[in-house]
Design a protein around this motif. Structure first.
Motif, PDB file in Angstrom:
ATOM      1  N   PHE A   1       0.647  -1.275  -0.072  1.00 43.73           N
ATOM      2  CA  PHE A   1       0.135  -0.187  -0.036  1.00 43.73           C
ATOM      3  C   PHE A   1       0.945   1.427   0.003  1.00 43.73           C
ATOM      4  CE2 PHE A   1      -2.705  -3.266   1.617  1.00 43.73           C
ATOM      5  CZ  PHE A   1      -3.768  -3.164   0.925  1.00 43.73           C
ATOM      6  N   SER A   2       1.664   1.345  -1.121  1.00 44.61           N
ATOM      7  CA  SER A   2       2.553   2.737  -1.207  1.00 44.61           C
ATOM      8  C   SER A   2       1.709   4.037  -1.795  1.00 44.61           C
ATOM      9  CB  SER A   2       3.809   2.051  -1.920  1.00 44.61           C
ATOM     10  OG  SER A   2       4.305   3.259  -2.723  1.00 44.61           O
ATOM     11  N   MET A   3       2.051   4.867  -1.239  1.00 40.16           N
ATOM     12  CA  MET A   3       1.306   6.109  -1.795  1.00 40.16           C
ATOM     13  C   MET A   3       2.161   6.239  -3.307  1.00 40.16           C
ATOM     14  SD  MET A   3       1.257  10.050  -0.504  1.00 40.16           S
ATOM     15  CE  MET A   3       0.694   9.754   1.233  1.00 40.16           C
ATOM     16  N   LYS A   4       3.305   6.100  -3.471  1.00 41.18           N
ATOM     17  CA  LYS A   4       3.835   6.281  -4.930  1.00 41.18           C
ATOM     18  C   LYS A   4       3.264   5.589  -5.943  1.00 41.18           C
ATOM     19  CE  LYS A   4       8.323   8.268  -3.359  1.00 41.18           C
ATOM     20  NZ  LYS A   4      10.023   7.943  -3.413  1.00 41.18           N
ATOM     21  N   ARG A   5       2.866   4.089  -5.358  1.00 42.11           N
ATOM     22  CA  ARG A   5       2.288   3.186  -6.368  1.00 42.11           C
ATOM     23  C   ARG A   5       0.822   3.625  -6.706  1.00 42.11           C
ATOM     24  NH1 ARG A   5       1.685  -3.319  -5.314  1.00 42.11           N
ATOM     25  NH2 ARG A   5       0.246  -3.723  -6.844  1.00 42.11           N
ATOM     26  N   MET A   6       0.090   4.197  -5.671  1.00 40.03           N
ATOM     27  CA  MET A   6      -1.099   4.664  -5.897  1.00 40.03           C
ATOM     28  C   MET A   6      -1.019   5.598  -7.064  1.00 40.03           C
ATOM     29  SD  MET A   6      -3.679   6.512  -3.259  1.00 40.03           S
ATOM     30  CE  MET A   6      -2.771   8.139  -3.324  1.00 40.03           C
ATOM     31  N   GLY A   7      -0.422   6.730  -6.857  1.00 45.69           N
ATOM     32  CA  GLY A   7      -0.421   7.982  -7.866  1.00 45.69           C
ATOM     33  C   GLY A   7      -0.119   7.359  -9.218  1.00 45.69           C
ATOM     34  N   ALA A   8       0.987   6.489  -9.322  1.00 48.28           N
ATOM     35  CA  ALA A   8       1.362   5.954 -10.434  1.00 48.28           C
ATOM     36  C   ALA A   8       0.323   5.094 -11.220  1.00 48.28           C
ATOM     37  CB  ALA A   8       2.726   4.915 -10.281  1.00 48.28           C
ATOM     38  N   ASP A   9      -0.407   4.455 -10.376  1.00 46.69           N
ATOM     39  CA  ASP A   9      -1.457   3.602 -10.759  1.00 46.69           C
ATOM     40  C   ASP A   9      -2.525   4.328 -11.457  1.00 46.69           C
ATOM     41  OD1 ASP A   9       0.001   1.304 -10.257  1.00 46.69           O
ATOM     42  OD2 ASP A   9      -1.491   0.567  -8.633  1.00 46.69           O
ATOM     43  N   VAL A  10      -3.028   5.373 -10.678  1.00 49.65           N
ATOM     44  CA  VAL A  10      -3.832   6.568 -11.174  1.00 49.65           C
ATOM     45  C   VAL A  10      -3.637   7.082 -12.733  1.00 49.65           C
ATOM     46  CG1 VAL A  10      -5.200   8.725 -10.562  1.00 49.65           C
ATOM     47  CG2 VAL A  10      -4.828   7.006  -8.951  1.00 49.65           C
ATOM     48  N   LEU A  11      -2.239   7.541 -12.763  1.00 46.50           N
ATOM     49  CA  LEU A  11      -1.788   8.075 -13.948  1.00 46.50           C
ATOM     50  C   LEU A  11      -1.782   6.982 -15.044  1.00 46.50           C
ATOM     51  CD1 LEU A  11       0.978  10.472 -12.830  1.00 46.50           C
ATOM     52  CD2 LEU A  11      -1.274  10.957 -13.547  1.00 46.50           C
ATOM     53  N   SER A  12      -1.507   5.976 -14.785  1.00 47.56           N
ATOM     54  CA  SER A  12      -1.363   4.756 -15.792  1.00 47.56           C
ATOM     55  C   SER A  12      -3.049   4.511 -16.174  1.00 47.56           C
ATOM     56  CB  SER A  12      -1.068   3.517 -15.194  1.00 47.56           C
ATOM     57  OG  SER A  12      -0.923   2.494 -15.834  1.00 47.56           O
ATOM     58  N   GLY A  13      -3.947   4.557 -15.398  1.00 48.37           N
ATOM     59  CA  GLY A  13      -5.296   4.516 -15.577  1.00 48.37           C
ATOM     60  C   GLY A  13      -5.740   5.642 -16.497  1.00 48.37           C
ATOM     61  N   TYR A  14      -5.229   6.641 -16.268  1.00 54.09           N
ATOM     62  CA  TYR A  14      -5.569   7.852 -17.316  1.00 54.09           C
ATOM     63  C   TYR A  14      -5.168   7.605 -18.736  1.00 54.09           C
ATOM     64  CZ  TYR A  14      -6.426  10.894 -13.066  1.00 54.09           C
ATOM     65  OH  TYR A  14      -6.976  11.663 -12.027  1.00 54.09           O
ATOM     66  N   ALA A  15      -3.853   7.169 -18.810  1.00 58.50           N
ATOM     67  CA  ALA A  15      -3.097   6.780 -19.931  1.00 58.50           C
ATOM     68  C   ALA A  15      -3.925   5.786 -20.649  1.00 58.50           C
ATOM     69  CB  ALA A  15      -1.900   6.569 -19.868  1.00 58.50           C
ATOM     70  N   ALA A  16      -4.419   4.877 -20.130  1.00 56.35           N
ATOM     71  CA  ALA A  16      -5.285   3.859 -20.551  1.00 56.35           C
ATOM     72  C   ALA A  16      -6.428   4.377 -21.317  1.00 56.35           C
ATOM     73  CB  ALA A  16      -5.284   2.693 -19.742  1.00 56.35           C
TER      74      ALA A  16
END
Length: 402
Positions: A368-383
């Motif tokens: 449950f890393s905050m950095k991972r959370m942020g990266a996963d959201v941006l990855s979702g936007y890109a998709a």
């Protein structure tokens, strides 16, 4: 703009540094607010322009202070407009304000949080280029009992709004499953667990003369507080002279205070206003989360990260936080089971208890890393942008065929 030029524009952008993101939600309180604040900071630090639209009438001084601290990260600013929890005529005004804000700022992403924010982000009609519509449920309408009139109504709304949703960002596998079961499949989904920062994984030193039990959260019956009070009363009847500190606010605060007095627990329970969690954790030996429904509560993540002794119910995404230790969770709406779980932690050998919660903290740190959370959201936007680009030529071809 032609279909070809529109597709070319989307294919070129937005670049990794050019998202213009507006986060939309109702109340600036609790875990949902923390989630948005963390995301806004992460996205601004990554070079994106971020703004917020939320309710003007909730949050009080704590929200005002949080917004003041966050303001330097919000290139697109903060707009607050009256919003109600339930459907209300003011929704039309809020939708107009959001649509105009998106037009003025050239928003490329409207990201709704919670049931009301999700409605606004997906229903707003924006003049000009159509932003990506992302939605993060935080429990909310998914927690109503299946089969009830309210549950059927809200799931019907979710099915309709899914047609205008480019991206679902579920906080937990639990809520994603509820959506599949009651609102159907979605075009593009991601599971993005809440994340916390490295400093929150440091143990909290106990304060002098701590309370025995600690509750942190919203003061309302849906959080299971009456069952915690029943468990406390039973423990005291058995000769365990325990004290409970309750930190939070909410619509049932006065009713719960009256219930405490009626149960003869006035000397055993103290109420305090919301405050930073780590300072509160130091003042209680065991934190109790008696919730009847949850998504992926920050309060459980934060307590687990701090290796703080914890008793919680087996609801929502809490088992996802506990992972291999989920067998220690107790059923909701069962004051007896809650009491027994508290006794087990109280009577556990100190070294064994410390080791058990250290293991839980280490597991949470990995997942449950905050950095991972942020990266996963941006990855979702890109998709979602890629899916939009891919869909445009198909739509154009269908139009030509007609």
């Amino acid at each position: 703009m032609s279909n070809a030029s529109r597709s070319a524009t989307l294919a070129e952008g937005p670049s990794p540094t050019s998202h213009r993101i507006i986060h939309v939600f109702r109340a600036p309180v609790g875990g949902l607010f923390r989630h948005v604040v963390d995301l806004a900071r992460l996205q601004a630090a990554a070079g994106h322009q971020v703004g917020i639209v939320c309710d003007a009438n909730t949050g009080g001084d704590r929200a005002a202070q949080a917004f003041a601290a966050l303001a330097p990260s919000l290139a697109l600013g903060i707009v607050r407009v009256p919003m109600h929890r339930n459907p209300h005529p003011s929704d039309l005004t809020a939708l107009r304000v959001l649509a105009e804000r998106a037009r003025i700022t050239g928003a490329t992403v409207l990201h709704g949080h919670g049931a009301k924010g999700g409605v606004y982000a997906r229903a707003a009609r924006v003049a000009g280029p159509n932003p990506i519509r992302a939605y993060t449920p935080h429990g909310g309408s998914y927690n109503y009992k299946p089969g009830t009139i309210r549950h059927r109504l809200y799931m019907g709304i979710e099915r309709l709004l899914a047609l205008r949703t480019d991206l679902f960002l579920f906080e937990s596998e639990y809520v994603a499953g509820r959506h599949r079961a009651h609102a159907g499949t979605a075009r593009l989904t991601r599971i993005v667990h809440n994340g916390i920062c490295e400093s929150e994984f440091l143990p909290v030193a106990p304060a002098a003369d701590p309370y025995d039990l600690l509750y942190i959260g919203e003061l309302r019956d849906a959080k299971g507080v009456p069952f915690l009070l029943e468990a406390l009363a039973s423990l005291r009847e058995e000769g365990r002279n325990l004290r409970l500190l309750m930190v939070g606010s909410g619509p049932d605060a006065d009713l719960l205070a009256a219930r405490v007095r009626a149960m003869g627990l006035g000397d055993a329970v103290a109420f305090e206003a919301p405050q930073p969690i780590r300072a509160v954790l130091a003042r209680g030996r065991i934190m109790v989360v008696p919730s009847l429904a949850e998504s992926l509560p920050y309060v459980v993540l934060e307590a687990a990260a701090a290796e703080h002794p914890l008793v919680a119910t087996n609801v929502g995404g809490i088992p996802e936080i506990f992972g291999a230790a989920a067998s220690h969770l107790v059923p909701p709406r069962d004051a007896g089971a809650l009491k027994d779980a508290i006794v087990r932690v109280l009577d556990e050998a100190p070294d064994a208890r410390a080791a058990r919660f250290a293991d839980l903290g280490a597991s949470v740190q990995v997942r449950f890393s905050m950095k991972r959370m942020g990266a996963d959201v941006l990855s979702g936007y890109a998709a979602a942008f890629r899916a939009r680009v891919k869909a445009e030529p198909a739509a154009a071809h269908a139009g030509q065929a007609i």
